[in-house]
Scaffold this motif. Structure first.
Motif, PDB file in Angstrom:
ATOM      1  N   UNK A 111       0.846  -1.185   0.000  1.00 31.70           N
ATOM      2  CA  UNK A 111       0.000   0.000   0.000  1.00 31.70           C
ATOM      3  C   UNK A 111       0.885   1.240   0.000  1.00 31.70           C
ATOM      4  N   UNK A 112       0.270   2.386  -0.286  1.00 32.13           N
ATOM      5  CA  UNK A 112       1.053   3.627  -0.305  1.00 32.13           C
ATOM      6  C   UNK A 112       1.725   3.863   1.033  1.00 32.13           C
ATOM      7  N   UNK A 113       0.952   3.677   2.111  1.00 33.56           N
ATOM      8  CA  UNK A 113       1.499   3.937   3.438  1.00 33.56           C
ATOM      9  C   UNK A 113       2.677   3.034   3.759  1.00 33.56           C
ATOM     10  N   UNK A 114       2.559   1.758   3.441  1.00 32.85           N
ATOM     11  CA  UNK A 114       3.645   0.830   3.732  1.00 32.85           C
ATOM     12  C   UNK A 114       4.846   1.117   2.848  1.00 32.85           C
ATOM     13  N   UNK A 115       4.589   1.392   1.573  1.00 39.58           N
ATOM     14  CA  UNK A 115       5.690   1.695   0.654  1.00 39.58           C
ATOM     15  C   UNK A 115       6.491   2.896   1.146  1.00 39.58           C
ATOM     16  N   UNK A 116       5.771   3.906   1.634  1.00 43.08           N
ATOM     17  CA  UNK A 116       6.474   5.099   2.097  1.00 43.08           C
ATOM     18  C   UNK A 116       7.357   4.778   3.296  1.00 43.08           C
ATOM     19  N   UNK A 117       6.910   3.882   4.151  1.00 40.71           N
ATOM     20  CA  UNK A 117       7.769   3.457   5.257  1.00 40.71           C
ATOM     21  C   UNK A 117       8.962   2.660   4.734  1.00 40.71           C
ATOM     22  N   UNK A 118       8.695   1.817   3.753  1.00 40.92           N
ATOM     23  CA  UNK A 118       9.761   0.951   3.245  1.00 40.92           C
ATOM     24  C   UNK A 118      10.873   1.775   2.601  1.00 40.92           C
ATOM     25  N   UNK A 119      10.508   2.747   1.734  1.00 44.36           N
ATOM     26  CA  UNK A 119      11.602   3.468   1.073  1.00 44.36           C
ATOM     27  C   UNK A 119      12.331   4.389   2.048  1.00 44.36           C
ATOM     28  N   UNK A 120      11.578   4.940   3.012  1.00 40.22           N
ATOM     29  CA  UNK A 120      12.231   5.794   4.002  1.00 40.22           C
ATOM     30  C   UNK A 120      13.208   4.983   4.837  1.00 40.22           C
ATOM     31  N   UNK A 121      12.764   3.821   5.263  1.00 39.69           N
ATOM     32  CA  UNK A 121      13.615   3.003   6.108  1.00 39.69           C
ATOM     33  C   UNK A 121      14.802   2.462   5.318  1.00 39.69           C
TER      34      UNK A 121
END
Lengths: 337, 125, 840
Positions: C79-89
């Motif tokens: 999902x968008x929310x998870x993807x944003x966490x993944x690329x940030x991390x």
């Protein structure tokens, strides 16, 4: 769409992988510059100058890379025997110091003198674009001071230098139309300036280029560059109230369900400014900020469940309305040209 | 011997040329940035700022050249061949001196590069 | 000319064995649970490296998730929310938990070996840095399993990331992780600068130093000026999130651009802090396989110093698109192009050395050549994006993603792998497999280029960064799929390396398997816990090649410190330029104290993140007490004045003032501290620049009286401290304690006055950036006065315990040094908040 050349089928024993790679490669090359959002397919003065600059730098980079790495491979693998130390030292002086200084100095000079020309004064038309989450508020200001408010799409006259003033109330966005020019950020607390000088009429695509939240990936806009005469006419029409030949039902429902609290439709009582101006939404190429084609079905879908289309969107969903109501509103909006 | 004709190179003399570059860079950037921030719109001319940066450039180049000239004497090109890898204080001085000569040359180039924007760009756009 | 030192005569077998037993007893790590109390660089270096690699694998999995999501358009794998966490991390983990710690790890492991030292001068500090890193890293990585990872990109721009509604606890966790890394980095800087300048073997003059040591010295200096702006920015960021102080809120006088400046003043040197130590490994590897000394030693010094300095002039090239005037951008363009010169020089030095030598094939050389091939490409695209007009197009697009991966993978990852294959024998005593290495290399090299070369085109076709999906049919579909395939091939290569490292293996590597010339290859493999059997006298750059008798002499214990008769760990301190022996330094042994201190420090940060302020304060106080106790225990006066360190040399055991490594450590830390303070002062003047009216009128405080009073009191406290030092030096313990008591009282009064000024003039830090900045500056100065008070009280206690005397006075000398900096801090703070408003 990228165009892919097809290759004549030639029987080859273990050629499946090769063929696939060849097709992909050929497709890449043939479609190398294509796309409505490609900086290598320039339709604006700045994009043209930068694409030229890139070509020069690319040739230089390929040559330099080949020379340096060729020399490294030569020294390590091809002729690993000892060369005179004098030559080695001379290589450091020439290759490491002298040649780079000259090349970099020349490149820097070119880049520096290019910058001011890309920020020249405008011919008179000014457009203020405000970055919202996750859409674009657009306001045209003609040289004689008239203002026209729209949203989510940019129309420009070909051959004119237009000044965009960019700002943002909440988070940082960035406005980028690669085919026409470089990008400029929209920073809360300041107004930034971008000059667009399109050269070719056509339909292009712009995007938000600074991470701005969950739907950053879904914040785009269509850019239509028109012949100057057509543009003037368009702007004149856009300034006026909405005209709709559609049944009144859609308009009544639109107002009854409170849509006018957030949206403006000139010529009706709807005058909210929280959301995009919908006065001529029917004439836009896309909706939902460049994400969906402007069709009846998509309009209905967005009204009912905007959050499913764009996570984190501010607009509440209207799925609780009866489907015919939604359809009627969507249809009415589609007729607002 | 005058204070700037120090007998021996040190880590401080080594770092002098790039430090001068850094100061020149800071002065140029701050002068232009403050001038444009307080100026009246993007097309304000940069006259006094460019002049200041020009003066700073000349000063920086002079100091770096002096440091480089001093380092040239330390490096003793005529006397000993590189590499200066004997464990003597003479070779230590020559190595530090040579490295300082190189750094002076780089710092001169970097200061000239830094001054180019003030030469080629005339307003705050 | 000095007489060259000679080694001691050969002792008999029994004596030598007894020496070795004593050395082992002192230097070996404990068994069982006690193993984890180790502070020796051999253990800490190993743990640090392994931990950094584990975080790298974690970050790599995140990368594969990104590529899997982007493989096809309009994908819904994440999902968008998870993807944003993944690329940030992914970015956060790779930059903060892998790249920088890896350099620290390798330096801790290898620098003492290269310098013929037993250990770095502050082993417990290294251990503390390691445990902080480990705790912080686990915390940051673990957050994603709770859906609480940061999600605003690895540089977390406000206002999005300071908005507590849009950016949840992930942003605070990000800051937390950064806090730990900052501690570890400053600790590393102290260790490395002091280690390189003061702990070289006798005779290793500065022109004979291994090039790795030059690089690491420069990098240590860079850390002192690069990390503190981030520390300052983090403080402002967290104050805004936690207490609503509007540093980045334009509605209340703040500016999001301030964060960008502070972050990138850190961020650009940061990538050179990552790149330079990796290239330094190549500077050690290439001469070995070219079978000759490096050609262009001083050119490398130029490159390291030049790159180090110039890298501080690049930062706003990450901000080309925010609307700065073209002339400002021009300066950064100029420096960004200029930095390519010293960067390129290094590459030509390596090629020149290979040309002048007879290169033999080896796995490290394979990775080194691959590294150059990738890095040069990245450097060339760097030269392109250094030009603002080009960057205006490709900034924040996948072109930049491609550029940064080429420079990082080519400039850091591949060289580190070259170093892994090269130095594995020293760490583990075995060789890695050449066959598996070739597989790994070609999988990684091919996979990487397949993944990232097309990405340049993807970006130029308009694909922005940080997008969780993209529409079909724009021209990005095939390109993304190819990149994804390449990424998985690259990952396969990494797995091959991981497998090779972890699998059991047979043959020992033997001594100096590569026939290298530098000191780290002096001893057996794996390196014994004692580092070196005896500390050699060095007279050349490549001692193993040019001093053929050296290895035998060292292993026979004929040089310095061949024994540990008092059962204590010792190494030598020498002078910075000529490495003349100055002191026999006693260094602390194994202890759980650093781990405990790290846990308590961690507790203070972690509990604050969850707004549990009282427990956090308790943890902070406990951490302080533990650290004070730690300091107390390691600064014991030696039982004798000097000792015979072997080979006819007698050295003092104690030093204080500028000759002592402890004083150096204090000085270096205070430089970093002053840089952070300077960044806060920068914030104040930044606001003055952007506001026509700053400080805002009507005059809003803190007025002149209370700040000036505070300055007077603080300066008096400083003078009193100096008087205490000189009275102590003259032998008067009463004088010492009296003046310290006076100083303490004055300092407390100064603190109160500093805080009273903003308080009594009604400055509310939540209302506008001006009061917030005044409070931050005053608070910072006040905190530093209080730390100074703690030091003064510590000295009084030490004196009362008889540990601080006229002869053994390191405590008061370091305290006086601290107070110089504290006085500057208070004086500048008062000048800014009290006097500047009069002229603004």
């Amino acid at each position: 769409m990228t165009s892919q050349t097809t290759r004549a089928r030639r029987p080859r024993p273990n050629g499946v992988v090769l063929r696939a790679a060849a097709i992909a490669g050929a497709g890449l090359l043939a479609g190398g510059c294509d796309g409505p959002q490609s900086m290598l397919n320039p339709a604006g003065t700045e994009a043209e100058r930068v694409a030229e600059l890139f070509k020069v730098m690319l040739v230089g980079a390929v040559l330099i890379w080949a020379a340096v790495i060729g020399l490294a491979v030569y020294a390590a693998v091809v002729r690993p025997g000892a060369h005179p130390e004098r030559h080695a030292s001379a290589l450091i002086v020439c290759g490491g110091a002298l040649v780079p200084t000259v090349i970099l100095g020349a490149l820097l000079t070119y880049g520096l003198q290019l910058m001011p020309s890309l920020r020249a004064e405008s011919d008179g038309l000014r457009v203020t674009v405000t970055g919202e989450q996750f859409w674009w508020r657009v306001r045209y200001t003609t040289p004689d001071g008239a203002e026209v408010t729209a949203a989510n799409e940019l129309r420009l006259p070909a051959g004119a230098r237009v000044e965009l003033l960019l700002d943002s109330p909440e988070v940082i966005h960035s406005l980028w139309v690669p085919a026409i020019a470089g990008k400029m950020d929209m920073v809360p607390g300041r107004t930034t300036r971008l000059v667009l000088e399109p050269t070719r009429p056509g339909l292009y695509r712009g995007v938000c280029a600074e991470f701005c939240g969950p739907s950053h990936a879904l914040m785009a806009f269509a850019v239509e560059v028109m012949e100057p005469a057509r543009f003037d006419e368009w702007l004149r029409r856009e300034a006026g109230p909405a005209t709709a030949d559609a049944p009144e039902a859609g308009r009544r429902l639109f107002l009854a369900h409170g849509c006018g609290a957030c949206h403006t439709v000139r010529g009706t009582e709807a005058n909210g400014v929280v959301g995009p101006d919908l006065t001529r939404i029917g004439s836009r190429h896309t909706i939902a900020a460049g994400i969906l084609e402007n069709t009846q079905e998509n309009r209905e879908r967005f009204i009912a469940e905007p959050d499913a289309v764009k996570p984190g969107v501010r607009m509440p969903g209207f799925a609780m309305l009866p489907a015919p109501d939604v359809a009627a509103i969507a249809s009415w909006l589609g007729d607002l040209r | 011997m005058r204070w700037f004709q120090r007998a021996n190179p040190t880590l401080w003399t080594l770092l002098t040329p790039p430090t001068v570059w850094a100061l020149h860079f800071m002065v140029s950037y701050v002068v232009a940035a403050v001038y444009c921030a307080k100026a009246d719109g993007p097309f304000s001319a940069l006259g006094p700022a460019r002049l200041t940066i020009g003066v700073a450039t000349v000063l920086a180049l002079a100091v770096i050249a002096a440091a480089g000239w001093q380092a040239l004497r330390h490096a003793e090109f005529a006397v000993a061949e590189r590499p200066h890898d004997d464990d003597t204080s003479a070779d230590r001085d020559r190595q530090l001196g040579f490295a300082t000569v190189l750094l002076s040359a780089l710092s001169l180039v970097a200061v000239v590069f830094s001054a180019l924007p003030a030469l080629l760009i005339w307003d705050c756009r | 000319m000095t007489d060259a030192p000679v080694p001691a005569p050969l002792a008999d077998d029994a004596s030598r064995r007894a020496q070795e037993e004593r050395l082992l007893a002192v230097w070996s790590a404990g068994k069982g649970f006690r193993y984890w109390a180790a502070v020796n660089n051999t253990e800490i270096g190993l743990w640090y490296t392994a931990t950094a690699f584990l975080f790298m694998l974690f970050g790599g999995v995140l990368a594969l998730l990104i590529r899997a999501q982007l493989a096809v358009p309009e994908n819904d794998l994440l999902s968008a929310g998870l993807y944003n966490q993944v690329f940030t991390l992914h970015g956060t983990v790779m930059m903060f938990l892998f790249a920088v710690p890896m350099f620290e790890a390798v330096a801790i492991l290898l620098l003492p070996q290269m310098l013929g030292a037993r250990d770095l001068p502050f082993p417990r500090l290294s251990a503390y840095g390691y445990w902080c890193f480990a705790i912080g890293g686990v915390f940051v990585c673990g957050s994603i399993f709770f859906g609480a990872a940061p999600d605003g990109g690895w540089f977390m721009y406000p206002p999005l990331s300071t908005d507590t509604e849009q950016a949840g606890i992930g942003a605070d966790i990000w800051l937390l992780g950064l806090g730990f890394i900052e501690i570890a980095a400053i600790a590393a800087a102290v260790e490395l600068i002091v280690g390189v300048l003061k702990c070289r073997p006798p005779g290793m003059r500065i022109n004979l130093m291994p090039l790795y040591a030059w690089y690491v010295l420069i990098i240590g200096g860079m850390i002192l000026f690069a990390f503190p702006p981030l520390i300052a920015g983090d403080i402002l960021f967290e104050l805004e999130r936690m207490f609503d102080w509007p540093f980045f809120d334009p509605a209340r006088g703040g500016d999001p651009i301030l964060w960008q400046h502070l972050f990138w003043i850190f961020g650009h040197p940061e990538v050179y802090i990552i790149f330079l130590p990796s290239i330094a490994l190549l500077a050690m590897i290439v001469p070995t396989f070219a079978q000759r000394p490096i050609v262009g030693y001083s050119w490398i010094v130029l490159a390291a110093v030049g790159t180090g300095f110039l890298s501080f002039g690049l930062w706003a090239h990450h901000m080309y698109t925010i609307g700065l005037p073209a002339i400002s951008l021009g300066f950064f363009s100029a420096a960004s192009e200029a930095v390519a010169i010293p960067t390129g020089v290094q590459i030509f030095v390596f090629i020149a050395t290979m040309l002048a030598g007879r290169v033999i094939f080896s796995v490290p050389m394979l990775f080194a050549t691959g590294a150059l091939a990738i890095f040069v490409l990245g450097g060339l695209t760097g030269v392109m994006v250094a030009l603002a007009p080009f960057d205006w197009q490709v900034h924040d697009s996948h072109f930049v993603v491609a550029h940064l991966h080429y420079t990082l993978i080519g400039g850091m990852f591949f060289p580190v792998l070259a170093g892994l294959y090269y130095y594995f024998p020293i760490a583990v005593g075995r060789q890695l497999s050449e066959r598996l290495a070739k597989w790994a290399f070609w999988l990684m090299f091919t996979g990487f280029n397949v993944a990232f070369l097309p990405m340049h085109l993807t970006g130029m076709r308009g694909m922005p960064r940080r997008v969780f999906t993209y529409p079909a049919g724009i021209g990005w579909d095939w390109l993304n799929l190819i990149s994804t395939i390449g990424a998985f091939v690259f990952a396969a290569g990494v797995l091959v390396v991981a497998w090779d490292v972890l699998r059991p293996r047979r043959a020992p590597s033997g001594r100096n398997p590569w026939n290298a010339g530098t000191l780290e290859w002096l001893g057996e493999t794996p390196a014994r816990s004692w580092g070196v059997r005896s500390i050699p006298h060095v007279s050349s750059r490549y001692p193993l090649w040019e001093q053929p008798l050296l290895v035998r002499q060292v292993e026979d214990g004929r040089w310095y410190l061949p024994d540990a008769p008092e059962g204590l760990r010792e190494t030598l301190v020498t002078s910075p330029l000529d490495a003349k022996p100055e002191q026999c330094l006693r260094i602390p042994g194994d202890s759980f104290v650093p781990m405990l201190a790290a846990a308590l420090t961690g507790g203070a940060f972690i509990l604050s993140t969850f707004h549990l302020f009282v427990p956090a304060a308790v943890s902070a106080v406990a951490a302080l007490l533990v650290i004070l106790q730690w300091l107390w225990s390691v600064t014991r006066a030696p039982e004798v004045e000097s000792k015979d360190v072997g080979a006819g040399l007698r050295l003092p055991l104690y030093a204080s003032g500028p000759a002592s490594v402890g004083w150096w450590a204090m000085f270096i830390t205070l430089i970093a501290d002053l840089s952070a303070f300077a960044s806060l002062v920068f914030a104040y003047f930044f606001y003055w620049t952007i506001h026509p009216d700053f400080p805002p009128s009507p005059p809003a405080g803190p007025g002149q009286f209370w700040p000036l009073l505070a300055a007077g009191l603080a300066l008096a406290a400083w003078v009193a401290t100096l008087l205490a030092r000189s009275r102590n030096g003259a032998g008067s313990t009463v004088g010492l304690r009296l003046w310290l008591a006076v100083a303490t009282t004055l300092a407390v009064a100064a603190t109160a006055a500093l805080v009273w000024g903003p308080w009594t003039t009604g400055l509310d830090p939540t209302v506008h950036a001006y009061p917030a900045t005044v409070w931050v500056l005053s608070g910072w100065a006040a905190l530093h006065l209080l730390i100074g008070v703690v030091m003064q009280l510590y000295c009084i206690a030490r004196s009362a315990a008889g540990a601080l005397t006229a002869r053994h006075d390191i405590d008061i000398r370091n305290t006086a040094l601290y107070w110089h900096f504290a006085a500057i801090t208070v004086a500048v703070t008062v000048a800014v908040v009290a006097l500047f408003p009069l002229v603004a």
